[in-house]
Write a protein that holds these residues in place. Structure first.
Motif, mmCIF file in Angstrom:
data_model
loop_
_atom_site.group_PDB
_atom_site.id
_atom_site.type_symbol
_atom_site.label_atom_id
_atom_site.label_comp_id
_atom_site.label_asym_id
_atom_site.label_seq_id
_atom_site.Cartn_x
_atom_site.Cartn_y
_atom_site.Cartn_z
ATOM 1 N N THR A 35 0.842 -1.190 0.000
ATOM 2 C CA THR A 35 0.000 0.000 0.000
ATOM 3 C C THR A 35 0.880 1.244 0.000
ATOM 4 O O THR A 35 1.892 1.295 0.700
ATOM 5 N N ALA A 36 0.482 2.241 -0.794
ATOM 6 C CA ALA A 36 1.212 3.514 -0.862
ATOM 7 C C ALA A 36 0.412 4.610 -0.168
ATOM 8 O O ALA A 36 -0.813 4.676 -0.296
ATOM 9 N N VAL A 37 1.112 5.462 0.569
ATOM 10 C CA VAL A 37 0.498 6.611 1.234
ATOM 11 C C VAL A 37 1.356 7.848 0.949
ATOM 12 O O VAL A 37 2.519 7.876 1.373
ATOM 13 N N PRO A 38 0.814 8.849 0.220
ATOM 14 C CA PRO A 38 -0.499 8.887 -0.426
ATOM 15 C C PRO A 38 -0.498 8.034 -1.696
ATOM 16 O O PRO A 38 0.538 7.478 -2.067
ATOM 17 N N ASP A 39 -1.642 7.978 -2.362
ATOM 18 C CA ASP A 39 -1.736 7.160 -3.575
ATOM 19 C C ASP A 39 -1.474 7.969 -4.842
ATOM 20 O O ASP A 39 -1.840 7.547 -5.944
ATOM 21 N N SER A 40 -0.856 9.138 -4.678
ATOM 22 C CA SER A 40 -0.446 9.950 -5.825
ATOM 23 C C SER A 40 0.891 10.600 -5.477
ATOM 24 O O SER A 40 1.321 10.577 -4.317
ATOM 25 N N TYR A 41 1.557 11.173 -6.489
ATOM 26 C CA TYR A 41 2.889 11.722 -6.243
ATOM 27 C C TYR A 41 3.105 13.018 -7.006
ATOM 28 O O TYR A 41 2.466 13.281 -8.026
ATOM 29 N N ARG A 42 4.001 13.822 -6.470
ATOM 30 C CA ARG A 42 4.555 14.981 -7.159
ATOM 31 C C ARG A 42 6.057 14.768 -7.282
ATOM 32 O O ARG A 42 6.662 14.176 -6.375
ATOM 33 N N PRO A 43 6.685 15.206 -8.369
ATOM 34 C CA PRO A 43 8.136 15.065 -8.481
ATOM 35 C C PRO A 43 8.832 15.692 -7.272
ATOM 36 O O PRO A 43 8.530 16.811 -6.866
ATOM 37 N N GLY A 44 9.741 14.937 -6.689
ATOM 38 C CA GLY A 44 10.483 15.414 -5.538
ATOM 39 C C GLY A 44 9.857 15.080 -4.208
ATOM 40 O O GLY A 44 10.508 15.209 -3.164
ATOM 41 N N ASP A 45 8.592 14.641 -4.200
ATOM 42 C CA ASP A 45 7.924 14.298 -2.951
ATOM 43 C C ASP A 45 8.160 12.836 -2.595
ATOM 44 O O ASP A 45 8.340 11.986 -3.476
ATOM 45 N N ALA A 46 8.122 12.543 -1.301
ATOM 46 C CA ALA A 46 8.303 11.175 -0.821
ATOM 47 C C ALA A 46 6.954 10.470 -0.695
ATOM 48 O O ALA A 46 5.945 11.083 -0.339
ATOM 49 N N VAL A 47 6.958 9.185 -1.007
ATOM 50 C CA VAL A 47 5.787 8.320 -0.844
ATOM 51 C C VAL A 47 6.155 7.225 0.150
ATOM 52 O O VAL A 47 7.245 6.654 0.069
ATOM 53 N N THR A 48 5.269 6.942 1.093
ATOM 54 C CA THR A 48 5.513 5.881 2.072
ATOM 55 C C THR A 48 4.856 4.590 1.599
ATOM 56 O O THR A 48 3.669 4.586 1.240
ATOM 57 N N TYR A 49 5.614 3.505 1.598
ATOM 58 C CA TYR A 49 5.095 2.194 1.210
ATOM 59 C C TYR A 49 5.012 1.288 2.426
ATOM 60 O O TYR A 49 5.928 1.257 3.265
#
Length: 283
Positions: A35-49
């Motif tokens: 599961t990814a949090v959040p479920d969308s991304y911006r370049p340079g932003d971190a996503v938690t898995y």
């Protein structure tokens, strides 16, 4: 679930005879979700898995390797990897209890080992990754990355895939310039406001863009234009000649979306959409 087949042979007096074929099913008791949090991304932003492993069997799994391909996709003769692991971000839980930091054995692909999943229990890996220059910022951009669990007596790898989409939104900045920068009394001056949109969606009337400025010294307005077209008061802007307060009307300014092109190295190059507001007056 895997199906297997087995057949025996019997030899005697130079003769060979075969038995019937038996069929069985091998039920794996280890499952994995991602599961990814959040479920969308911006370049340079971190996503938690969050990678969750559940063992429905009576024996523990030990010596597992958990590998994340970080969204790798084919590019030319090689591949591009749109996510970068955030060093030191990983946490490892067994049955909800935080353990020591998991051992990272590789970065591309990202690999953790050894991982244990208790009998009739669960393990969880939590880590962060940053969307880098190989992650498409376009409106239809997405990152699909797969985690694979191997070793530890597994008969076949266990996998899970999570797909996240590029955030669809305008991303605006504004800069201001003056010309000329030295003005005599009763001279004319032009303020130029450049609005740049680095996002994958246009800034529309519904986004209610407003440019506000207080001109000091106060201007006697001569002209106001946006992208070369004349604006009029009060439909497009308001101006207080007593205070110098200038303000555009909500919804009158729009800015096109940026465009995105991959360069020879596969990195995405952003060309912002631009809107230019000019205000000319005498001081």
């Amino acid at each position: 679930m895997a199906t297997f087949f087995n057949q025996a042979t019997l030899t005697y007096n130079n003769n060979v005879t075969s038995s019937n074929i038996v069929t069985g099913e091998l039920l794996e008791v280890l499952s994995v979700t991602k599961t990814a949090v959040p479920d969308s991304y911006r370049p340079g932003d971190a996503v938690t898995y969050v990678v969750s492993l559940v063992n429905a069997g009576p024996l523990p799994y030990t010596g597992l390797t958990v590998t994340d391909d970080l969204g790798a996709y084919p590019l030319g003769d090689g591949q591009a990897v749109p996510l970068t692991y955030v060093e030191g971000s990983a946490q490892y839980y067994l049955n909800g209890v935080l353990q020591g930091d998991p051992v990272v054995t590789d970065r591309e692909p990202l690999a953790f080992a050894p991982i244990t999943v208790p009998a009739n229990g669960n393990a969880m890996l939590i880590y962060a990754a940053t969307a880098n220059g190989f992650a498409s910022p376009a409106e239809d951009g997405e990152i699909a990355n797969t985690v694979t669990v191997t070793g530890g007596g597994l008969n076949t790898p266990v996998t899970a895939t999570e797909t996240i989409a590029a955030t669809s939104e305008p991303m605006l900045t504004i800069s201001k310039a003056i010309s000329p920068d030295t003005v005599v009394g009763n001279g004319q001056v032009t303020y130029t406001f450049v609005i740049q949109n680095s996002g994958n969606s246009p800034a529309t009337a519904e986004d209610n863009l407003v440019v506000t400025d207080v001109f000091d010294p106060i201007l006697d307005l001569v002209s106001v234009t946006y992208n070369g077209e004349a604006l009029t008061e009060p439909d497009d802007y308001t101006y207080d000649e007593a205070t110098g307060l200038f303000r555009t009307v909500e919804g009158r300014l729009t800015v096109p979306a940026a465009t995105f092109v991959q360069n020879d190295e596969g990195q995405y190059v952003v060309t912002p959409g631009i809107g230019v507001l000019t205000v000319t007056g005498t001081v």
